[in-house]
Each structure stands twice: as structure tokens, then as C-alpha cells.
Design an enzyme around this catalytic site. Structure first.
Site, PDB file in Angstrom:
ATOM      1  N   SER A 156     -27.017 -28.345  16.899  1.00  0.00           N
ATOM      2  CA  SER A 156     -27.644 -29.422  16.134  1.00  0.00           C
ATOM      3  C   SER A 156     -28.906 -28.949  15.413  1.00  0.00           C
ATOM      4  CB  SER A 156     -28.017 -30.579  17.059  1.00  0.00           C
ATOM      5  OG  SER A 156     -26.894 -31.006  17.792  1.00  0.00           O
TER       6      SER A 156
HETATM    7  N1  SAH Z   1     -25.687 -29.174  22.572  1.00  0.00           N
HETATM    8  C1  SAH Z   1     -24.979 -28.209  21.744  1.00  0.00           C
HETATM    9  C2  SAH Z   1     -24.255 -28.892  20.615  1.00  0.00           C
HETATM   10  C3  SAH Z   1     -22.821 -28.516  20.638  1.00  0.00           C
HETATM   11  S1  SAH Z   1     -21.764 -29.429  19.560  1.00  0.00           S
HETATM   12  C4  SAH Z   1     -25.925 -27.133  21.255  1.00  0.00           C
HETATM   13  O1  SAH Z   1     -27.155 -27.276  21.399  1.00  0.00           O
HETATM   14  O2  SAH Z   1     -25.431 -26.116  20.761  1.00  0.00           O
HETATM   15  C5  SAH Z   1     -20.905 -30.464  20.723  1.00  0.00           C
HETATM   16  C6  SAH Z   1     -20.156 -29.788  21.834  1.00  0.00           C
HETATM   17  O3  SAH Z   1     -19.417 -30.805  22.534  1.00  0.00           O
HETATM   18  C7  SAH Z   1     -19.117 -28.754  21.395  1.00  0.00           C
HETATM   19  O4  SAH Z   1     -19.384 -27.537  22.035  1.00  0.00           O
HETATM   20  C8  SAH Z   1     -17.786 -29.346  21.857  1.00  0.00           C
HETATM   21  O5  SAH Z   1     -16.849 -28.379  22.286  1.00  0.00           O
HETATM   22  C9  SAH Z   1     -18.213 -30.247  23.006  1.00  0.00           C
HETATM   23  N2  SAH Z   1     -17.256 -31.311  23.325  1.00  0.00           N
HETATM   24  C10 SAH Z   1     -16.485 -32.036  22.495  1.00  0.00           C
HETATM   25  N3  SAH Z   1     -15.720 -32.900  23.169  1.00  0.00           N
HETATM   26  C11 SAH Z   1     -16.029 -32.737  24.484  1.00  0.00           C
HETATM   27  C12 SAH Z   1     -15.574 -33.351  25.693  1.00  0.00           C
HETATM   28  N4  SAH Z   1     -14.662 -34.310  25.704  1.00  0.00           N
HETATM   29  N5  SAH Z   1     -16.105 -32.936  26.861  1.00  0.00           N
HETATM   30  C13 SAH Z   1     -17.058 -31.949  26.881  1.00  0.00           C
HETATM   31  N6  SAH Z   1     -17.525 -31.325  25.775  1.00  0.00           N
HETATM   32  C14 SAH Z   1     -17.018 -31.718  24.594  1.00  0.00           C
END
Ligand code: SAH
Length: 199
Positions: free
Chosen positions: A52
Site C-alpha cells: 500500500s
Molecule cells: N499489508 C500488505 C498489503 C498486501 S496486499 C503490505 O504491506 O505489503 C493484500 C494482501 O492480501 C495480498 O498479499 C493478498 O494475497 C492477501 N489476501 C487476499 N485475499 C486474502 C484472503 N482471503 N486471506 C488472506 N490474505 C488474502
């Protein structure tokens, strides 16, 4: 990055600002993206996922009004950057990621950086992480259509949850648990990757 993008836009929580000044964000993005790591935008971290925008990380963390004694659940470990921000501020972070490769990479990096207060779980964040509940706060970094009830129910009686909610139009929603009631407030429009539904 912190003064021009985060403080300038009004984030005042010293714990959040100090954490973001300390954490080397460039280590959380793929090598080819490193020169862009401190830009005012989200970046690709592979597997179709993103880290993000710094301001949004700060804004969401600040909105949870965290205390150093808190236990926090994060859904969507991704690169582990938001996880590190939380781990600098609170006692214990539990983080759930559905994509094994991303989780393993984040685990290796956060271990290398010396964080000892993070537990990682590979699985579906829609069901939270019941083994370790209840939580003082839950931070969701992928957008569900609606907030999964399990996440609200894993909050302590005075717990707070923040999540991007919606499909085409998404808003950041802050939920505060007051006993058996959940009081939610929309904060601002955002754009996150979807929280995948696993059947
Ligand atoms: N907090 C992260 C942002 C990652 S983007 C950072 O600082 O880099 C969102 C993340 O949510 C992705 O890695 C994606 O794989 C994960 N995601 C999506 N659906 C999900 C689910 N049902 N359960 C767990 N993680 C999930």
C-alpha cells in the site's frame, strides 16, 4: 517520505511516524522496484499483489489508536511492510496471508530484521485466526465486499477494526466493538486488491 507524504497530510501519531522512519521500505519491494520504494504510491510486490501507499499504511495504523500492550490481527501479510509497522508499535502481531510464497518471503525478511513478536499463518483471512483471538485491533489490507463477521467477533469488547470495503467503489471503514454492538464509520475512498473468497 514520512515528512512529505505522511506528516504533511495530517498523521500525528508519534509511534506510527517513528515506526515508518525506522523501517527500510525498499527491502519490502522487489529489486527492480527499489528506486521507487519511497514514492507516494502503491507498488507491485509480485503475484498480482501490491504494497500500500505509505500514507494509507500510516492512516490505517493511526486510526486504530494502538497501545504498546495490544495484540493485533492483520489480514493480508503481503510484503510484510504493514506487519513491521504494527510490530514496532504493539506487543504482538498475528498476520494471515493466503499466498504461501508471499508469506514465506515476508517471514524470512521480518526474521532477518529481528522481529520476534510476529506469528504468521498461511490461510484464508475471511475466518480470521481464531486460535489467537481475541484481538485489541484488526487491520485488513485487502478489500472484502462486506466485513467478514468472524473478524468482528474476534475483537475484544472494546476492540477496533479497519478495512477497505467494497468492490468497484471501496471505502475505508472503521468498526468499534462496544460489547455486542459494532459501530462503523466510513473514513475515505480507497483502492485495494480484493480479499479473495476461498470456497
Ligand atoms: N499489508 C500488505 C498489503 C498486501 S496486499 C503490505 O504491506 O505489503 C493484500 C494482501 O492480501 C495480498 O498479499 C493478498 O494475497 C492477501 N489476501 C487476499 N485475499 C486474502 C484472503 N482471503 N486471506 C488472506 N490474505 C488474502
Amino acid at each position: 517520505m514520512v515528512s512529505a507524504q505522511v506528516e504533511f497530510r495530517g498523521v500525528r501519531d508519534e509511534c506510527v511516524l517513528a515506526a515508518m522512519r525506522k523501517i527500510p521500505r525498499h527491502l519490502f519491494v522487489p529489486a527492480r522496484q527499489r528506486i521507487h520504494a519511497y514514492r507516494d504510491e502503491p507498488l507491485s510486490i509480485g503475484e498480482g499483489q501490491t504494497i500500500s501507499q505509505p500514507y494509507i499504511v500510516a492512516y490505517m495504523t493511526e486510526a486504530l489508536a494502538l497501545k504498546s500492550t495490544d495484540r493485533v490481527l492483520e489480514i493480508g501479510t503481503g510484503s510484510g511492510y504493514q506487519t513491521a509497522v504494527l510490530a514496532e508499535i504493539v506487543r504482538e502481531v498475528n498476520t494471515v496471508e493466503v499466498l504461501e510464497r508471499l508469506s514465506r518471503k515476508a517471514q524470512a525478511l521480518l526474521h532477518e530484521l529481528g522481529y520476534g513478536n510476529i506469528s504468521f499463518h498461511i490461510g484464508d483471512g475471511n475466518s480470521g485466526w481464531p486460535n489467537h483471538h481475541p484481538y485489541d485491533a484488526v487491520l485488513v489490507t485487502a478489500a472484502p465486499e462486506k466485513i467478514p463477521p468472524a473478524l468482528q467477533h474476534q475483537l475484544k469488547p472494546e476492540g477496533r477494526l479497519i478495512a477497505p470495503v467494497g468492490v468497484l467503489h471501496q471505502e475505508l471503514v472503521l468498526v468499534r466493538r462496544e460489547g455486542d454492538r459494532f459501530i462503523s464509520k466510513s473514513l475515505l475512498p480507497v483502492r485495494f486488491v480484493p480479499l479473495v473468497k476461498i470456497h
